[in-house]
Design a protein around this motif. Structure first.
Motif, PDB file in Angstrom:
ATOM      1  N   SER A   6      14.150  26.545  18.184  1.00 39.87           N
ATOM      2  CA  SER A   6      13.591  27.132  19.391  1.00 39.87           C
ATOM      3  C   SER A   6      12.670  26.106  20.040  1.00 39.87           C
ATOM      4  O   SER A   6      11.768  25.576  19.393  1.00 39.87           O
ATOM      5  CB  SER A   6      12.805  28.399  19.044  1.00 39.87           C
ATOM      6  N   ALA A   8      10.438  24.959  23.812  1.00 37.41           N
ATOM      7  CA  ALA A   8       9.844  25.545  25.012  1.00 37.41           C
ATOM      8  C   ALA A   8       8.946  24.528  25.697  1.00 37.41           C
ATOM      9  O   ALA A   8       8.497  23.549  25.096  1.00 37.41           O
ATOM     10  CB  ALA A   8       9.039  26.807  24.658  1.00 37.41           C
ATOM     11  N   TYR A  10       5.557  24.570  28.644  1.00 38.07           N
ATOM     12  CA  TYR A  10       4.607  25.495  29.249  1.00 38.07           C
ATOM     13  C   TYR A  10       3.486  24.718  29.930  1.00 38.07           C
ATOM     14  O   TYR A  10       2.715  24.015  29.265  1.00 38.07           O
ATOM     15  CB  TYR A  10       4.030  26.411  28.175  1.00 38.07           C
ATOM     16  N   GLU A  33       3.820  34.602  21.669  1.00 36.14           N
ATOM     17  CA  GLU A  33       4.987  35.354  22.140  1.00 36.14           C
ATOM     18  C   GLU A  33       6.239  34.477  22.166  1.00 36.14           C
ATOM     19  O   GLU A  33       7.335  34.923  21.819  1.00 36.14           O
ATOM     20  CB  GLU A  33       4.744  35.887  23.553  1.00 36.14           C
ATOM     21  N   ILE A  34       6.077  33.239  22.589  1.00 32.82           N
ATOM     22  CA  ILE A  34       7.224  32.344  22.735  1.00 32.82           C
ATOM     23  C   ILE A  34       7.847  32.043  21.378  1.00 32.82           C
ATOM     24  O   ILE A  34       9.068  32.050  21.226  1.00 32.82           O
ATOM     25  CB  ILE A  34       6.796  31.029  23.430  1.00 32.82           C
ATOM     26  N   SER A 184      10.395  29.357  37.521  1.00 30.60           N
ATOM     27  CA  SER A 184       9.202  29.502  36.680  1.00 30.60           C
ATOM     28  C   SER A 184       7.901  29.475  37.477  1.00 30.60           C
ATOM     29  O   SER A 184       6.831  29.672  36.895  1.00 30.60           O
ATOM     30  CB  SER A 184       9.166  28.384  35.628  1.00 30.60           C
ATOM     31  N   HIS A 211      10.132  32.612  30.037  1.00 31.22           N
ATOM     32  CA  HIS A 211       9.509  33.628  29.181  1.00 31.22           C
ATOM     33  C   HIS A 211       8.651  34.513  30.095  1.00 31.22           C
ATOM     34  O   HIS A 211       7.510  34.180  30.424  1.00 31.22           O
ATOM     35  CB  HIS A 211       8.657  32.992  28.088  1.00 31.22           C
ATOM     36  N   ASP A 212       9.216  35.619  30.484  1.00 32.72           N
ATOM     37  CA  ASP A 212       8.612  36.490  31.494  1.00 32.72           C
ATOM     38  C   ASP A 212       8.099  37.751  30.803  1.00 32.72           C
ATOM     39  O   ASP A 212       8.881  38.601  30.375  1.00 32.72           O
ATOM     40  CB  ASP A 212       9.653  36.843  32.553  1.00 32.72           C
ATOM     41  N   SER A 213       6.780  37.830  30.669  1.00 32.08           N
ATOM     42  CA  SER A 213       6.146  39.007  30.068  1.00 32.08           C
ATOM     43  C   SER A 213       4.939  39.367  30.910  1.00 32.08           C
ATOM     44  O   SER A 213       4.458  38.555  31.709  1.00 32.08           O
ATOM     45  CB  SER A 213       5.721  38.706  28.628  1.00 32.08           C
ATOM     46  N   SER A 216       2.388  36.618  30.266  1.00 32.96           N
ATOM     47  CA  SER A 216       2.685  35.289  30.805  1.00 32.96           C
ATOM     48  C   SER A 216       2.587  35.253  32.325  1.00 32.96           C
ATOM     49  O   SER A 216       2.302  34.207  32.910  1.00 32.96           O
ATOM     50  CB  SER A 216       4.074  34.821  30.354  1.00 32.96           C
ATOM     51  N   LYS A 226      12.081  28.440  27.915  1.00 27.90           N
ATOM     52  CA  LYS A 226      12.439  28.332  26.495  1.00 27.90           C
ATOM     53  C   LYS A 226      13.947  28.265  26.352  1.00 27.90           C
ATOM     54  O   LYS A 226      14.703  28.641  27.261  1.00 27.90           O
ATOM     55  CB  LYS A 226      11.887  29.526  25.720  1.00 27.90           C
TER      56      LYS A 226
END
Length: 238
Positions: A6, A8, A10, A33-34, A184, A211-213, A216, A226
């Motif tokens: 994984s 990512a 940021y 979270e990621i 993003s 990564h859409d929360s 975030s 990610k």
């Protein structure tokens, strides 16, 4: 046998969220979270005057198992021109700190790792706002990579290419396979794909997404991006 990790990228905007509050605990919560094995961070330090690291790297190491690659001559900063690379269960062999040309201070980290039993080079870059700067910065990056031993190379970061078709990207496309580019920026209503990932022809980037929360969308003006990095099968069978 192929393997996956994984990965990512940021831009944490120095921990300042869309509510204009600096909240590094919130930033770390998004990193949790990621859940990446390799995370390229941009804007990890204060920018002006005496640069200082903003994240609690000890907490990130203890709670998330992510360790910052070592750098030289950065003082109280955590990154190089704000660029920080966090890795999990990796052997860091070599880290190169590149100063990139341009009207504003920019830099890139080039880190050689062994992770999941495989060699990998990770380039974490934050390119300039001006097209002429990005062109020159990409040239310096590629010259550095060409001078190094050949190995699978993953490039991630905030590349600031608004249109995605500039000279800098045309040059990179000759050497890397671009992953799809999720929007993003800005994080509340993402429209632009400023944050990018690309890989040399030794593997593939799968399931690339922002990564859409709820967290975030508040923690920075950029959403993290990610993906799953799949290595090509090892020809030795390892």
């Amino acid at each position: 046998m192929s393997q996956e990790l994984s990965v990512a990228s940021y831009n944490i905007h120095k921990g300042v969220g869309t509510d204009r509050r600096r909240d590094l605990a919130r930033t770390v919560a998004v990193i949790a979270e990621i859940g990446a094995d390799i995370l390229a961070v941009q804007e990890a330090d204060t920018r002006f005057g005496h640069r200082k690291g903003l994240l609690d790297l000890d907490k990130i190491r203890k709670e998330l198992g992510l360790i910052a690659v070592p750098m030289e001559g950065v003082g109280d900063a955590h990154g190089w021109h704000g660029n920080l690379l966090l890795v999990r269960n990796a052997l860091v062999q070599e880290v190169h700190q590149l100063a990139l040309p341009g009207l504003e201070p920019r830099g890139a980290l080039v880190s050689d790792l062994v992770i999941a039993g495989r060699p990998l080079r990770v380039v974490n870059a934050h390119l300039g706002l001006l097209k002429v700067s990005r062109k020159a910065q990409v040239r310096v990056l590629l010259e550095k990579i060409r001078d190094m031993e050949d190995r699978p190379t993953l490039l991630m970061g905030d590349l600031n290419e608004w249109r995605g078709a500039g000279v800098a990207f045309q040059t990179l496309e000759k050497h890397f396979t671009f992953a799809q580019a999720p929007a993003s920026f800005p994080s509340r209503y993402p429209l632009l794909a400023l944050d990018r990932m690309m890989i040399t022809p030794h593997g593939a980037l799968l399931n690339v997404s922002a990564h859409d929360s709820p967290l975030s969308r508040r923690a920075s003006d950029h959403l993290p991006i990610k993906a799953r990095l799949r290595f090509d099968p090892d020809p030795t069978g390892g």
